[in-house]
Design an enzyme around this catalytic site. Structure first.
Site, PDB file in Angstrom:
ATOM      1  CB  ALA A   1      -5.110  19.815  -4.575  1.00 15.89           C
ATOM      2  CB  SER A   2      -3.172  14.807  -5.034  1.00 18.53           C
ATOM      3  OG  SER A   2      -3.764  14.182  -6.159  1.00 18.53           O
ATOM      4  CE  LYS A   3      -2.604  11.828 -10.427  1.00 18.75           C
ATOM      5  NZ  LYS A   3      -1.634  10.748 -10.648  1.00 18.75           N
TER       6      LYS A   3
ATOM      7  CE1 TYR B   1      -6.224  11.429  -9.922  1.00 20.56           C
ATOM      8  CE2 TYR B   1      -6.871  13.154 -11.437  1.00 20.56           C
ATOM      9  CZ  TYR B   1      -6.237  11.955 -11.194  1.00 20.56           C
ATOM     10  OH  TYR B   1      -5.610  11.282 -12.234  1.00 20.56           O
TER      11      TYR B   1
ATOM     12  CB  SER C   1      -3.794  13.977 -13.923  1.00 22.46           C
ATOM     13  OG  SER C   1      -5.068  14.147 -14.522  1.00 22.46           O
TER      14      SER C   1
ATOM     15  CG  ASN D   1      -1.795   1.216   1.266  1.00 18.80           C
ATOM     16  OD1 ASN D   1      -1.798   2.026   0.328  1.00 18.80           O
ATOM     17  ND2 ASN D   1      -2.541   1.363   2.353  1.00 18.80           N
TER      18      ASN D   1
ATOM     19  CB  ILE E   1      -5.911   7.300 -20.656  1.00 19.75           C
ATOM     20  CG1 ILE E   1      -5.014   8.551 -20.764  1.00 19.75           C
ATOM     21  CG2 ILE E   1      -5.243   6.085 -21.297  1.00 19.75           C
ATOM     22  CD1 ILE E   1      -4.668   9.000 -22.160  1.00 19.75           C
TER      23      ILE E   1
ATOM     24  CG  ASN F   1       1.232   4.371 -13.611  1.00 16.34           C
ATOM     25  OD1 ASN F   1       0.672   5.219 -14.302  1.00 16.34           O
ATOM     26  ND2 ASN F   1       0.707   3.171 -13.380  1.00 16.34           N
TER      27      ASN F   1
HETATM   28  N1  LIG Z   1      -6.939   6.806 -16.974  1.00 20.26           N
HETATM   29  C1  LIG Z   1      -6.963   8.117 -17.146  1.00 20.26           C
HETATM   30  O1  LIG Z   1      -7.794   8.672 -17.907  1.00 20.26           O
HETATM   31  C2  LIG Z   1      -5.946   8.983 -16.443  1.00 20.26           C
HETATM   32  C3  LIG Z   1      -5.949  10.353 -16.726  1.00 20.26           C
HETATM   33  C4  LIG Z   1      -5.026  11.163 -16.085  1.00 20.26           C
HETATM   34  C5  LIG Z   1      -4.119  10.620 -15.189  1.00 20.26           C
HETATM   35  N2  LIG Z   1      -4.147   9.291 -14.926  1.00 20.26           N
HETATM   36  C6  LIG Z   1      -3.162   8.776 -13.961  1.00 20.26           C
HETATM   37  O2  LIG Z   1      -2.465   7.689 -14.539  1.00 20.26           O
HETATM   38  C7  LIG Z   1      -2.050   6.787 -13.508  1.00 20.26           C
HETATM   39  C8  LIG Z   1      -2.460   5.369 -13.873  1.00 20.26           C
HETATM   40  O3  LIG Z   1      -3.859   5.378 -14.095  1.00 20.26           O
HETATM   41  P1  LIG Z   1      -4.649   4.115 -14.670  1.00 20.26           P
HETATM   42  O4  LIG Z   1      -5.838   4.686 -15.360  1.00 20.26           O
HETATM   43  O5  LIG Z   1      -3.742   3.203 -15.404  1.00 20.26           O
HETATM   44  O6  LIG Z   1      -5.118   3.450 -13.274  1.00 20.26           O
HETATM   45  P2  LIG Z   1      -5.739   2.021 -12.935  1.00 20.26           P
HETATM   46  O7  LIG Z   1      -5.960   1.236 -14.192  1.00 20.26           O
HETATM   47  O8  LIG Z   1      -6.872   2.254 -12.007  1.00 20.26           O
HETATM   48  O9  LIG Z   1      -4.551   1.331 -12.113  1.00 20.26           O
HETATM   49  C9  LIG Z   1      -4.188   1.827 -10.867  1.00 20.26           C
HETATM   50  C10 LIG Z   1      -2.974   1.063 -10.381  1.00 20.26           C
HETATM   51  O10 LIG Z   1      -2.526   1.669  -9.161  1.00 20.26           O
HETATM   52  C11 LIG Z   1      -2.445   0.670  -8.142  1.00 20.26           C
HETATM   53  N3  LIG Z   1      -2.782   1.248  -6.850  1.00 20.26           N
HETATM   54  C12 LIG Z   1      -3.925   1.924  -6.518  1.00 20.26           C
HETATM   55  N4  LIG Z   1      -3.890   2.281  -5.224  1.00 20.26           N
HETATM   56  C13 LIG Z   1      -2.706   1.837  -4.728  1.00 20.26           C
HETATM   57  C14 LIG Z   1      -2.099   1.872  -3.447  1.00 20.26           C
HETATM   58  N5  LIG Z   1      -2.692   2.464  -2.385  1.00 20.26           N
HETATM   59  N6  LIG Z   1      -0.893   1.283  -3.286  1.00 20.26           N
HETATM   60  C15 LIG Z   1      -0.280   0.679  -4.331  1.00 20.26           C
HETATM   61  N7  LIG Z   1      -0.794   0.621  -5.568  1.00 20.26           N
HETATM   62  C16 LIG Z   1      -2.000   1.174  -5.758  1.00 20.26           C
HETATM   63  C17 LIG Z   1      -3.427  -0.400  -8.557  1.00 20.26           C
HETATM   64  O11 LIG Z   1      -3.094  -1.648  -7.947  1.00 20.26           O
HETATM   65  P3  LIG Z   1      -4.293  -2.634  -7.479  1.00 20.26           P
HETATM   66  O12 LIG Z   1      -5.126  -2.890  -8.706  1.00 20.26           O
HETATM   67  O13 LIG Z   1      -3.581  -3.822  -6.932  1.00 20.26           O
HETATM   68  O14 LIG Z   1      -5.060  -1.856  -6.427  1.00 20.26           O
HETATM   69  C18 LIG Z   1      -3.247  -0.400 -10.081  1.00 20.26           C
HETATM   70  O15 LIG Z   1      -2.121  -1.176 -10.415  1.00 20.26           O
HETATM   71  C19 LIG Z   1      -2.674   7.309 -12.208  1.00 20.26           C
HETATM   72  O16 LIG Z   1      -1.713   8.055 -11.494  1.00 20.26           O
HETATM   73  C20 LIG Z   1      -3.792   8.216 -12.692  1.00 20.26           C
HETATM   74  O17 LIG Z   1      -4.088   9.249 -11.764  1.00 20.26           O
HETATM   75  C21 LIG Z   1      -5.031   8.450 -15.528  1.00 20.26           C
END
Ligand SMILES: NC(=O)c1ccc[n+]([C@@H]2O[C@H](COP(=O)([O-])OP(=O)(O)OC[C@H]3O[C@@H](n4cnc5c(N)ncnc54)[C@H](OP(=O)(O)O)[C@@H]3O)[C@@H](O)[C@H]2O)c1
Length: 268
Positions: free
Chosen positions: A164-166, A162, A149, A71, A195, A98
């Protein structure tokens, strides 16, 4: 990205998610094309089928991969992850921070617990992972890429902490880039637009919403995890050897669209 001998050694968090998995696959593809081997520590929050399947897939693609789970909201776990990854890989050339989460809510209603969780995973974990990896990355003159993001550059109403964190993540990485440039460590961010991944899949299940979203993007489509993975690989790689403290927006032109939507202005 430098490499020990002929092996590139990488830790990717959020590896079981859409962008994380695509990044692992792209880094393997790129290393292979350069005649290099790859050791990958693929990190998720949970052990289980998804992490096992990913690790098997990465090994089948020719990497030497290990699945780690922790975590990232827990500070000690971030340090342990780096220890385990560097032990497995024999050092570290690249850190891809990521993993990210959302806890949508109007700011008036967001709980303190959710605010803290979002900042712990989306912002603090990158600092803690980077700090724990600094010695190994200095030895390899390695690189860090954090996935931020578009919400870190524009307010995202209804998304709680979200944005603010990014935004904080973007500045954290710029500061790290300044503080660690003398160690030869480059630090950059990629900011995805919209995405399609497991994080956002529920929204795209609604075909009408998906079509409306697509129509908003100047390049005419929703982004794919591979679009982000290639940007991450570029920033880690030798072609970006003189790039640090930079944020690469990968959004199909979405964020710059605003002024072109103002009524009464001639359109190109
Ligand atoms: N998708 C979009 O449109 C988008 C847009 C802008 C930015 N982003 C950013 O891109 C990044 C990846 O996004 P994604 O869409 O690929 O996300 P995703 O498919 O939801 O995958 C999230 C990943 O993060 C892991 N995770 C979540 N909480 C965690 C924790 N507390 N400790 C350790 N691992 C944790 C998950 O592991 P588990 O499955 O094991 O929980 C999973 O491997 C993120 O930072 C997101 O904010 C995404």
């Amino acid at each position: 990205m430098s490499a020990a001998g002929n092996t590139t050694r990488v830790l990717v968090t959020g590896a079981t998610g859409g962008i994380g998995r695509a990044t692992c696959v792209e880094l393997i593809r790129q290393a292979k094309s350069e005649g290099k081997a790859v050791s990958i520590a693929a990190v998720a929050s949970r052990s289980g089928a998804a992490l096992e399947a990913l690790t098997a897939e990465l090994n089948s693609l020719g990497a030497r991969a290990i699945g780690l789970h922790a975590n990232l909201a827990d500070a000690a776990s971030c340090v342990q992850l780096i220890d385990d990854a560097t032990a497995f890989c024999g050092g570290l050339d690249a850190l891809v921070s990521n993993a990210g989460i959302t806890r949508p809510a109007p700011l008036a209603d967001q709980t303190v617990e959710d605010w803290d969780t979002v900042f712990s995973v989306n912002t603090r974990a990158t600092w803690l992972l980077a700090r724990a990896a600094r010695k190994a990355l200095a030895e390899s003159r390695g690189a860090i890429v954090a996935v931020a993001s578009m919400s870190g550059m524009y307010p995202h109403p209804g998304y709680g902490a979200y944005s603010a964190s990014k935004a904080a993540l973007l500045m954290l990485c710029r500061q790290l880039a300044q503080e660690w440039a003398a160690d030869g460590i480059r630090v950059n961010t990629v900011s995805p637009g919209m995405i399609r991944t497991p994080l956002t899949e529920r929204v795209y299940q609604n075909e009408e919403v998906a079509a409306r979203r697509e129509a908003m993007v100047p390049l005419g489509r929703i982004g794919r995890p591979e679009d982000i993975a290639r940007a991450v690989a570029y920033l880690l790689g030798d072609h970006a050897a003189y790039v640090t403290g930079e944020n690469l927006r990968v959004d199909g032109g979405l964020c710059d669209r605003f002024l072109g939507t103002i009524p009464g202005v001639a359109r190109a």
